[in-house]
Every structure is written in C-alpha cells, then in structure tokens.
Design a protein around this motif. Structure first.
Motif, PDB file in Angstrom:
ATOM      1  N   UNK B  38       0.857  -1.180   0.000  1.00 35.59           N
ATOM      2  CA  UNK B  38       0.000   0.000   0.000  1.00 35.59           C
ATOM      3  C   UNK B  38       0.894   1.231   0.000  1.00 35.59           C
ATOM      4  N   UNK B  39       0.339   2.360  -0.480  1.00 42.10           N
ATOM      5  CA  UNK B  39       1.031   3.654  -0.346  1.00 42.10           C
ATOM      6  C   UNK B  39      -0.051   4.714  -0.227  1.00 42.10           C
ATOM      7  N   UNK B  43      -1.188  11.672   5.251  1.00 43.53           N
ATOM      8  CA  UNK B  43      -1.735  11.278   6.559  1.00 43.53           C
ATOM      9  C   UNK B  43      -1.459   9.838   6.976  1.00 43.53           C
ATOM     10  N   UNK B  44      -1.046   8.985   6.041  1.00 40.87           N
ATOM     11  CA  UNK B  44      -0.727   7.600   6.396  1.00 40.87           C
ATOM     12  C   UNK B  44       0.586   7.175   5.772  1.00 40.87           C
ATOM     13  N   UNK B  45       1.183   6.169   6.360  1.00 31.55           N
ATOM     14  CA  UNK B  45       2.439   5.618   5.859  1.00 31.55           C
ATOM     15  C   UNK B  45       2.188   4.225   5.306  1.00 31.55           C
ATOM     16  N   UNK B  46       2.991   3.747   4.347  1.00 26.24           N
ATOM     17  CA  UNK B  46       4.141   4.431   3.750  1.00 26.24           C
ATOM     18  C   UNK B  46       3.730   5.414   2.648  1.00 26.24           C
ATOM     19  N   UNK B  47       4.613   6.360   2.378  1.00 23.68           N
ATOM     20  CA  UNK B  47       4.467   7.235   1.214  1.00 23.68           C
ATOM     21  C   UNK B  47       4.725   6.398  -0.045  1.00 23.68           C
ATOM     22  N   UNK B  48       4.411   6.975  -1.207  1.00 19.50           N
ATOM     23  CA  UNK B  48       4.671   6.272  -2.465  1.00 19.50           C
ATOM     24  C   UNK B  48       6.161   5.936  -2.579  1.00 19.50           C
ATOM     25  N   UNK B  49       6.986   6.914  -2.267  1.00 22.46           N
ATOM     26  CA  UNK B  49       8.445   6.766  -2.325  1.00 22.46           C
ATOM     27  C   UNK B  49       8.917   5.594  -1.447  1.00 22.46           C
ATOM     28  N   UNK B  50       8.388   5.540  -0.229  1.00 25.08           N
ATOM     29  CA  UNK B  50       8.811   4.467   0.679  1.00 25.08           C
ATOM     30  C   UNK B  50       8.281   3.103   0.247  1.00 25.08           C
ATOM     31  N   UNK B  51       7.077   3.081  -0.327  1.00 29.70           N
ATOM     32  CA  UNK B  51       6.531   1.802  -0.808  1.00 29.70           C
ATOM     33  C   UNK B  51       7.380   1.268  -1.957  1.00 29.70           C
ATOM     34  N   UNK B  65       1.391   1.068 -10.434  1.00 26.85           N
ATOM     35  CA  UNK B  65       0.722   1.788  -9.348  1.00 26.85           C
ATOM     36  C   UNK B  65      -0.760   1.941  -9.695  1.00 26.85           C
ATOM     37  N   UNK B  66      -1.615   1.421  -8.836  1.00 21.84           N
ATOM     38  CA  UNK B  66      -3.074   1.501  -9.044  1.00 21.84           C
ATOM     39  C   UNK B  66      -3.640   2.556  -8.093  1.00 21.84           C
ATOM     40  N   UNK B  67      -4.102   3.706  -8.605  1.00 24.41           N
ATOM     41  CA  UNK B  67      -4.719   4.696  -7.727  1.00 24.41           C
ATOM     42  C   UNK B  67      -6.109   4.217  -7.282  1.00 24.41           C
ATOM     43  N   UNK B  68      -6.216   3.928  -5.992  1.00 25.26           N
ATOM     44  CA  UNK B  68      -7.501   3.460  -5.449  1.00 25.26           C
ATOM     45  C   UNK B  68      -8.305   4.703  -5.033  1.00 25.26           C
ATOM     46  N   UNK B  80      -0.413  13.746  -7.981  1.00 27.71           N
ATOM     47  CA  UNK B  80       0.145  12.419  -8.272  1.00 27.71           C
ATOM     48  C   UNK B  80       1.221  12.438  -9.366  1.00 27.71           C
ATOM     49  N   UNK B  81       1.002  13.131 -10.510  1.00 21.13           N
ATOM     50  CA  UNK B  81       2.061  13.136 -11.543  1.00 21.13           C
ATOM     51  C   UNK B  81       3.381  13.727 -11.035  1.00 21.13           C
ATOM     52  N   UNK B  82       3.300  14.747 -10.180  1.00 23.42           N
ATOM     53  CA  UNK B  82       4.509  15.370  -9.624  1.00 23.42           C
ATOM     54  C   UNK B  82       5.250  14.367  -8.728  1.00 23.42           C
ATOM     55  N   UNK B  83       4.462  13.676  -7.912  1.00 23.57           N
ATOM     56  CA  UNK B  83       4.995  12.665  -6.996  1.00 23.57           C
ATOM     57  C   UNK B  83       5.643  11.517  -7.778  1.00 23.57           C
ATOM     58  N   UNK B  84       4.950  11.078  -8.823  1.00 18.93           N
ATOM     59  CA  UNK B  84       5.446   9.967  -9.649  1.00 18.93           C
ATOM     60  C   UNK B  84       6.753  10.360 -10.326  1.00 18.93           C
ATOM     61  N   UNK B  85       6.814  11.589 -10.824  1.00 22.73           N
ATOM     62  CA  UNK B  85       8.015  12.076 -11.493  1.00 22.73           C
ATOM     63  C   UNK B  85       9.197  12.112 -10.513  1.00 22.73           C
TER      64      UNK B  85
END
Lengths: 120, 120
Positions: B38-39, B43-51, B65-68, B80-85
C-alpha cells in the motif's frame, strides 16, 4: 416508492464526479423503477438534504443511501451520522437508511483486484 | 520482477485503511508471485516513495501503481504526476507505470451497483 442516493465526498474539480455520473447512469439503466440521485458531503451539489428533496418530489418514501467511499474515517464515522440525523428531522415521513461504505464490499474489492491484474 | 502498489488518499482515522489492508491481502492470496504494497498520498504511511523502496528491496524492477480513488480530481491530476516524477528520478532503474483510477473501471462501478441492489 424506494429510491437510492449515491453519496460521495465531492471535490473542487468538476471532472472528479464523472465516475459518479456513470454510476448513476448504470443504475438508471438497470433498475429504472428505483430513482437514483447523487449527493455530496462537500464542494459539490446536491447536498444530501437536497438530494432527498429531489427524490421526495418524485414520490420516494424510502431512501437507501450508499456511501461511495473506500474507507470509513472521520467523514463517515462522524460527519455522516450527524448529517443523516439532521435529514431525518427534516424529512420525518421518509424512511432513510444507510449501507456500509462500498469499500466494505468483497465484490467491489475483488473488482479492484481484477483491474490490477488486467494492468499488470 | 513485477510488483504492485495500491495507492490511496490516506486519512487521520487508522480504521480508514481497513479496506486497503483487505485489498492487499486479497491480492497476495490470488497473485502471490507479484508482491504488493500500500502507499498513501497523505496522513498515512508508507508514502509512495517508501513503498517503492520496500518493493525494490524485495527485487522489484517494474512496478504498477493503481490509484484506489473513485474520481480523478486535483489529487490525481496534479499531485500524483509530480509525486510519480519525483519517484522516477529517485529510482531511475525501476520502471514505474500508473493505471487510471479504479473508479474508471466498469467492473468496479458494476460491483457498486450490485452492492446497492443487495441493500435496497
């Protein structure tokens, strides 16, 4: 007459509601005898109160509210019951019931797993 | 090795993540050869980066990556695109791809309609 409300969070970007509109359209196609309205907690219209008003005007006497949320956090555990109670006071002759959030449904979760498999 | 990230919004109430945990468990049971994490956006862990880091440590080289999320508003269109980049820059040797939001899936929407019918 029974009716359904699909209750979502709402967002600033109007395009956010597209899947909700699609959901209401699917419902109307498949269960045309049960009117459906969308309602939003914030940032989008109609509110829950106004959606109930719209369905009342169509003759609804019993309305099932489906929270289209994955998780049950503060919005569903705190805000929603207060809102529902206020609507019950405002529409004392209408039976209002709420289902669990759709994220509680094994069928919905399984559909998400399938979606992930398809994109792997 | 392929891997999957189920990416959700996150919330203050820890119980909010229960369907996400269930989703990851369903995935692990059904597709045990493809590790899942999960990412959360906030407000919750892990972040995308940590996952992504967790999956790399398990030998993942290609991550879907599946955006739920139901709707695609500011979080998915802007944040999300900024984070993914940023994650792509941080993990240049990992192939990172993202699917549309699960709310775009007809199968998911149909499962919600079924859930509504069941509770009518």
């Amino acid at each position: 007459m029974k009716a359904l409300i699909l209750f979502g969070h709402g967002a600033r970007d109007m395009r956010w509601r597209e899947p909700f509109d699609r959901l209401a359209a699917l419902w109307s196609q498949q269960i045309p005898s049960t009117p459906v309205e969308l309602a939003f907690l914030e940032l989008m219209e109609p509110s829950l109160e106004n959606a109930i008003g719209l369905l009342c005007a169509k003759g609804a006497t019993s309305i099932t509210i489906v929270p289209v949320f994955f998780g049950q956090g503060g919005h569903l555990r705190n805000d929603f019951p207060v809102l529902l109670e206020a609507c019950r006071r405002q529409y004392p002759d209408i039976s209002l019931s709420a289902t669990p959030a759709v994220g509680e449904s094994e069928t919905v979760l399984q559909a998400i797993v399938k979606f992930g498999i398809k994109h792997l």
